[in-house]
Scaffold this motif. Structure first.
Motif, PDB file in Angstrom:
ATOM      1  N   LEU A 107      67.337  57.997  -4.483  1.00  0.00           N
ATOM      2  CA  LEU A 107      68.751  58.190  -4.168  1.00  0.00           C
ATOM      3  C   LEU A 107      69.550  58.530  -5.427  1.00  0.00           C
ATOM      4  O   LEU A 107      70.384  59.438  -5.412  1.00  0.00           O
ATOM      5  CB  LEU A 107      69.318  56.938  -3.497  1.00  0.00           C
ATOM      6  N   LEU A 108      69.281  57.828  -6.521  1.00  0.00           N
ATOM      7  CA  LEU A 108      70.003  58.092  -7.765  1.00  0.00           C
ATOM      8  C   LEU A 108      69.706  59.493  -8.284  1.00  0.00           C
ATOM      9  O   LEU A 108      70.626  60.239  -8.654  1.00  0.00           O
ATOM     10  CB  LEU A 108      69.647  57.046  -8.826  1.00  0.00           C
ATOM     11  N   GLU A 109      68.437  59.882  -8.308  1.00  0.00           N
ATOM     12  CA  GLU A 109      68.068  61.207  -8.818  1.00  0.00           C
ATOM     13  C   GLU A 109      68.649  62.320  -7.953  1.00  0.00           C
ATOM     14  O   GLU A 109      69.124  63.333  -8.473  1.00  0.00           O
ATOM     15  CB  GLU A 109      66.543  61.333  -8.914  1.00  0.00           C
ATOM     16  N   GLU A 110      68.648  62.131  -6.613  1.00  0.00           N
ATOM     17  CA  GLU A 110      69.236  63.131  -5.722  1.00  0.00           C
ATOM     18  C   GLU A 110      70.738  63.251  -5.949  1.00  0.00           C
ATOM     19  O   GLU A 110      71.285  64.367  -5.959  1.00  0.00           O
ATOM     20  CB  GLU A 110      68.960  62.768  -4.254  1.00  0.00           C
ATOM     21  N   THR A 111      71.401  62.126  -6.132  1.00  0.00           N
ATOM     22  CA  THR A 111      72.852  62.138  -6.355  1.00  0.00           C
ATOM     23  C   THR A 111      73.188  62.826  -7.670  1.00  0.00           C
ATOM     24  O   THR A 111      74.114  63.643  -7.736  1.00  0.00           O
ATOM     25  CB  THR A 111      73.414  60.702  -6.314  1.00  0.00           C
ATOM     26  N   ILE A 112      72.436  62.523  -8.719  1.00  0.00           N
ATOM     27  CA  ILE A 112      72.652  63.174 -10.018  1.00  0.00           C
ATOM     28  C   ILE A 112      72.385  64.674  -9.906  1.00  0.00           C
ATOM     29  O   ILE A 112      73.148  65.498 -10.425  1.00  0.00           O
ATOM     30  CB  ILE A 112      71.789  62.514 -11.119  1.00  0.00           C
ATOM     31  N   ALA A 113      71.329  65.058  -9.191  1.00  0.00           N
ATOM     32  CA  ALA A 113      71.011  66.485  -9.006  1.00  0.00           C
ATOM     33  C   ALA A 113      72.124  67.184  -8.231  1.00  0.00           C
ATOM     34  O   ALA A 113      72.520  68.309  -8.579  1.00  0.00           O
ATOM     35  CB  ALA A 113      69.674  66.639  -8.283  1.00  0.00           C
TER      36      ALA A 113
END
Length: 185
Positions: free
Chosen positions: A24-30
């Motif tokens: 979730l964090l990596e998708e949000t940052i992307a």
């Protein structure tokens, strides 16, 4: 009927921190990076700005929440983000993420201190979090440590020492191999 937008990037980041949800964090940052690029803005600045402004209702930032819940993998991703403020102060107790990490370790069973808790404090110290900052009760993270946890006390003492002498070591290295220019005559 209008379509609902769903959770904001701030809400997604905080949820990722609570649940140690790296996906979730990596998708949000992307998503933040992509939106910034499309609008002609610098992705790293937009990501850092969003992370630095992501607070819950009582003033805990993303690092505070990740430290409170022992979300090691999320901390690892967050601490790699350029421009992230690592010594943010929360609104209630004036704690830093390092204070929260020590409280997390104290909440664990003694058998979990070393394998589960200490890595949380260690990653924050390695990232440069300042163990000398005092909270609202005028306590440094070291002063919150369970007295039986000698290893954690030692980690924080070493962190304080390296912060105290860090500036001196850098100043000594500035002369270089040939000395200062004023000695040249």
């Amino acid at each position: 009927m209008a379509e609902e937008e769903g959770a904001s990037p701030r809400e997604l980041i905080l949820e990722a921190c609570r649940r140690n949800n790296t996906t979730l964090l990596e998708e949000t940052i992307a998503d933040l990076s992509s939106a910034a690029s499309k609008s002609g803005k610098k992705p790293a600045e937009i990501v850092a700005d969003t992370l630095n402004k992501a607070y819950d209702g009582v003033g805990n930032g993303c690092l505070h929440i990740a430290a409170t819940y022992g979300s090691y993998e999320v901390l690892d991703i967050l601490l790699d983000q350029e421009g992230l403020e690592i010594d943010e102060i929360d609104r209630m107790e004036k704690d830093t993420p390092l204070h929260k990490a020590v409280r997390f370790v104290n909440s664990l069973d003694k058998s979990e201190w070393e394998p589960v808790g200490h890595p949380i404090v260690d990653i924050l110290l390695d990232a440069g979090c300042d163990p000398r900052i005092r909270n609202k009760a005028k306590l440094k993270p070291l002063e919150l440590v369970d007295p039986r946890n000698t290893e954690l006390r030692s980690m924080l003492q070493k962190g304080e020492f390296s912060m105290d002498v860090g500036a001196d070591v850098v100043a000594d290295d500035d002369d270089g191999p040939t000395g200062s220019a004023s000695d040249s005559d």
